[in-house]
Design a protein around this motif. Structure first.
Motif, short mmCIF file in Angstrom:
data_model
loop_
_atom_site.label_atom_id
_atom_site.label_comp_id
_atom_site.label_asym_id
_atom_site.label_seq_id
_atom_site.Cartn_x
_atom_site.Cartn_y
_atom_site.Cartn_z
N ARG A 187 0.86 -1.18 0.00
CA ARG A 187 0.00 0.00 0.00
C ARG A 187 0.89 1.22 0.00
O ARG A 187 1.62 1.46 0.98
CB ARG A 187 -0.88 0.02 1.26
N LEU A 190 2.74 2.83 -9.09
CA LEU A 190 1.71 1.96 -9.69
C LEU A 190 2.34 1.05 -10.75
O LEU A 190 2.02 -0.14 -10.83
CB LEU A 190 0.61 2.83 -10.29
N ALA A 237 2.62 -1.31 -6.89
CA ALA A 237 2.04 -0.92 -5.60
C ALA A 237 0.55 -0.62 -5.78
O ALA A 237 0.10 -0.32 -6.88
CB ALA A 237 2.75 0.32 -5.06
N THR A 238 -0.20 -0.73 -4.70
CA THR A 238 -1.58 -0.24 -4.66
C THR A 238 -1.50 1.20 -4.18
O THR A 238 -1.11 1.45 -3.03
CB THR A 238 -2.41 -1.10 -3.68
N VAL A 239 -1.81 2.14 -5.05
CA VAL A 239 -1.47 3.55 -4.82
C VAL A 239 -2.70 4.37 -4.46
O VAL A 239 -3.71 4.32 -5.18
CB VAL A 239 -0.79 4.15 -6.07
N THR A 240 -2.60 5.14 -3.37
CA THR A 240 -3.65 6.09 -3.01
C THR A 240 -3.08 7.50 -3.05
O THR A 240 -2.02 7.77 -2.47
CB THR A 240 -4.19 5.81 -1.60
N VAL A 267 -8.11 9.11 -4.46
CA VAL A 267 -8.18 8.01 -5.43
C VAL A 267 -7.22 6.89 -5.08
O VAL A 267 -6.03 7.13 -4.85
CB VAL A 267 -7.87 8.53 -6.84
N THR A 268 -7.73 5.67 -5.05
CA THR A 268 -6.88 4.48 -4.88
C THR A 268 -6.97 3.61 -6.13
O THR A 268 -8.07 3.29 -6.59
CB THR A 268 -7.32 3.66 -3.65
N TYR A 269 -5.80 3.27 -6.68
CA TYR A 269 -5.72 2.34 -7.81
C TYR A 269 -5.46 0.93 -7.30
O TYR A 269 -4.44 0.68 -6.65
CB TYR A 269 -4.54 2.71 -8.71
N HIS A 280 -5.40 -3.36 -8.50
CA HIS A 280 -5.09 -4.15 -9.69
C HIS A 280 -4.75 -5.57 -9.28
O HIS A 280 -4.94 -5.94 -8.11
CB HIS A 280 -3.93 -3.49 -10.44
#
Lengths: 292, 292
Positions: A169, A188, A192-195, B194-196, B198
């Motif tokens: 995260r 990203l 990574a899971t990006v916020t 915003v969270t991406y 995947h």
């Protein structure tokens, strides 16, 4: 024996100065080899509008580092009253100049300048500061291109400390065009899971608490509370505020993080190192003499 | 009177068909006015490589919609064996053709084509499908430019139902270049947090549960569990899988969401409507006859 007190978790410092030095040393060796092979000296044009003291200092610092690395810096100071048209014309001229391999437009340029128009006048192959729309999209799509220097430096620092963003995260606080947005895209691209958080984000603390990798890029002193850092997190403080203070409450954060960048000596030196390295990348490509 | 049973929360459907119809009607009126004023007919070139049945159907559908809206569609079918160079040459030619105002390259084009090179041959002012790097950066930086059609359609649908993204937690599942990435950028520009997510995201369920606005764009049938939808959330299902199934478990999600897009009839019609509208924007600008 008496029981030992529970040890405070103390973060390891991410030594941007040392990592940057290694990058600059390699860049200097490449510059020397390129000059020897081709007879040409890699050249970064530094364009400065007006005489804002901070900007003057930044440009001088970048030029000094260039010289030490064997990169010529062509300084292009322009008067404060320069119009957007004049600036665009100069950047277009430098873009076409075969003796210039990279272009840095120091910004902010002043209220009266359309900065986006100026950036877009920089040829993509000379955009070693990673400020054009094309460079942003290249970061977004993980295509070849120049990184914005601070985001690029942050990724290099993560690599240097073997931080793999995959599945982590990542929380980016700040969404500027040259820092927050591109670093989020680069994280990203590395899975990574990006916020993205920003001034309109509600309950920032709870989001920060979830971050395995935190990038603070807001420009507000000690805006991120140390108590919100997730134990074991990697903390990248890209803030630089008056009095050598970052965007994170350093001492409290360092008790909880596993890795943390100091301010100064963390992200800052990496930014310049990436600028120099990308100038060499550009010079090698343009001089048709890239190392194999 | 006996107590009434607790009512199941039933989401309102976001009727993309109806919203799209209004956009297309306005576009048709603008097209008629433009033709009357200038004598020229707005024109979208549709480029199709090979004869993939799904692609043939999509292009035919888009062309039909064009004709009904008073937009000429110039169909450019190319053989399956077309090389990247030939495709780039054709797109470059169409970019220079003053009678073509917008260009759609139907994709995927096939394994042997460098799709990025092809997209980049489309002139930015004719990129009405929003696929170029410049268009992506324009979405990222909230600058003037064409949106990718599905993200643009999603934003229009949110507007049509008075959903203000400001301060909301938006979770985008999927990170493709023409859907997940740009829609996240557009939501960020509208002040969402915003969270991406995947394929490498861990514990997707807990992230979905935090979403005030969920955009599902993965292309896996019923991948998002209805039970994970936050009560009152806005659910945008941009998936379209075999058998008219979306990426979200519709029935269970509709019990919890406040607004939800059906599949079909949600995002799909919006995509084409935005394509037509952006073709008109391009034609008006190129014909120098934009309405005041």
């Amino acid at each position: 024996m008496a029981a030992q007190p529970t040890e405070t978790l103390n973060a390891q410092l991410m030594d941007g100065t040392a990592v940057a030095r290694r990058i600059v040393e390699r860049t200097a060796a490449r510059a020397a080899a390129l000059t020897e092979r081709t007879g040409a000296t890699p050249c970064l044009a530094t364009v400065l509008v007006g005489e804002d003291p901070a900007s003057v200092t930044y440009v001088r610092m970048k030029r000094n580092r260039c010289e030490k690395a064997g990169i010529r810096s062509l300084h292009v100071p322009l008067p404060a009253g320069t119009t957007t048209e004049e600036l665009v014309a100069k950047l277009t001229e430098l873009s076409a100049d075969p003796e210039v391999h990279g272009i840095l437009l120091q910004h902010p340029c002043g209220e009266h300048i359309d900065e986006r128009a100026a950036f877009e006048a920089i040829a993509p192959e000379k955009d070693v500061d990673g400020v054009t729309m094309r460079s942003f999209a290249a970061m977004g799509f993980a295509l070849p291109g120049f990184a914005s220097c601070t985001p690029g430096g942050i990724m290099r620092l993560l690599d240097a400390y073997d931080v793999d963003p995959t599945g982590k995260r990542a929380v980016v606080v700040g969404r500027s065009a040259i820092l927050g947005k591109p670093v989020g895209m680069m994280l990203l691209a590395r899975d990574a899971t990006v916020t993205y958080c920003h001034s309109r984000t509600q309950d920032l603390s709870s989001l920060v608490r979830e971050a395995d990798i935190l990038v603070a890029a807001v420009g507000r002193p000690e805006f991120i509370r140390g108590a919100d850092i997730k134990p074991g997190a990697v903390v990248i403080d890209a803030g630089y505020n008056a009095g050598n203070v970052g965007d994170v409450e350093f001492a409290a954060a360092a008790e909880r993080a596993s890795l943390i960048t100091p301010v100064p000596g963390g992200v800052g030196p990496m930014t310049i190192a990436v600028l120099l390295e990308q100038t060499l990348d550009a010079a090698e490509r343009q001089l048709g003499a890239a190392s194999a």
